[in-house]
Design an enzyme around this catalytic site. Structure first.
Site, PDB file in Angstrom:
ATOM      1  N   LEU A  11       0.815  -1.221   0.000  1.00 31.67           N
ATOM      2  CA  LEU A  11       0.000   0.000   0.000  1.00 31.67           C
ATOM      3  C   LEU A  11       0.847   1.269   0.000  1.00 31.67           C
ATOM      4  O   LEU A  11       0.303   2.360   0.105  1.00 31.67           O
ATOM      5  CB  LEU A  11      -0.923   0.019   1.231  1.00 31.67           C
ATOM      6  CG  LEU A  11      -2.162  -0.850   1.157  1.00 31.67           C
ATOM      7  CD1 LEU A  11      -2.964  -0.704   2.456  1.00 31.67           C
ATOM      8  CD2 LEU A  11      -3.042  -0.497  -0.032  1.00 31.67           C
ATOM      9  N   SER A  12       2.151   1.140  -0.111  1.00 34.33           N
ATOM     10  CA  SER A  12       3.025   2.313  -0.042  1.00 34.33           C
ATOM     11  C   SER A  12       2.994   3.116  -1.339  1.00 34.33           C
ATOM     12  O   SER A  12       3.354   2.590  -2.399  1.00 34.33           O
ATOM     13  CB  SER A  12       4.463   1.881   0.232  1.00 34.33           C
ATOM     14  OG  SER A  12       5.361   2.943  -0.007  1.00 34.33           O
TER      15      SER A  12
END
Length: 198
Positions: A11-12
């Protein structure tokens, strides 16, 4: 031959903005890569970091500016507020861990998950999205269901290893267990370091 341990979260946004540049640098220098997805929010808590939602407004505003700026600089589609963020990172991370055991282009799979979140408005915790990313990157979609307990153990171990190796954010690249590079904007430095080892 140099080896890169690549610590990241699916999710970065900064791992998304790294694109496939690390893979290109690794290939250029003949370096091998192990992909180590981890629970970034837990890592933040253990290393003095603060989840984005809990940061001071000045930091929240600047993060938004910087993400937009970097995505434009890199010419990458990017949605600052994706519909499915945050979501559960574990299922996509397990798929990457399972895929890595079979060979194939794990970099393409990793980027597929990141792109799905940050550019395609997909929920990477959903089974159909996970299977689609696996298939799109040339893997058997059934890997989404394989060795979930083993993948969960590896996911947890990646966090402990990252903490022990001085990792505190994502993307984070550790070369041969020693040289550390944090951020998608440090890939040129990673490139220079690998060149210096030749």
């Amino acid at each position: 031959m140099a080896h890169i341990d690549y610590y990241f979260a699916t999710l970065s946004p900064y791992a998304y903005l790294a694109g496939m540049r690390m893979e290109a640098v690794a290939k250029k220098h003949g370096a091998t890569v192990t992909y180590k997805p981890l629970d970034l929010m837990t890592l933040f808590g253990r290393t003095g970091g603060t989840p984005p939602k809990d940061r001071h407004i000045s930091r929240i505003e600047y993060r938004a500016i910087e993400l937009e700026r970097q995505s434009q600089k890199l010419g990458m589609d990017f949605n600052l507020k994706p519909a499915h963020w945050p979501t559960n990172m574990a299922p996509s991370s397990y798929a990457i861990i399972a895929a890595q055991k079979t060979g194939g282009d794990v970099g393409a799979l990793t980027h597929a998950f990141l792109r799905a979140c940050w550019a395609e408005e997909k929920d990477i915790a959903q089974d159909d999205v996970i299977r689609g990313c696996l298939e799109g990157a040339g893997f058997d979609p059934a890997l989404a269901d394989s060795d979930l307990m083993g993948s969960a153990d590896t996911y947890a171990a990646n966090l402990e290893e990252a903490y022990a190796n001085g990792v505190f954010g994502a993307p984070f690249y550790v070369v041969d267990g020693a040289a550390r590079f944090w951020g998608q904007d440090k890939i040129d430095d990673l490139d220079a370091h690998l060149a210096s080892l030749a």
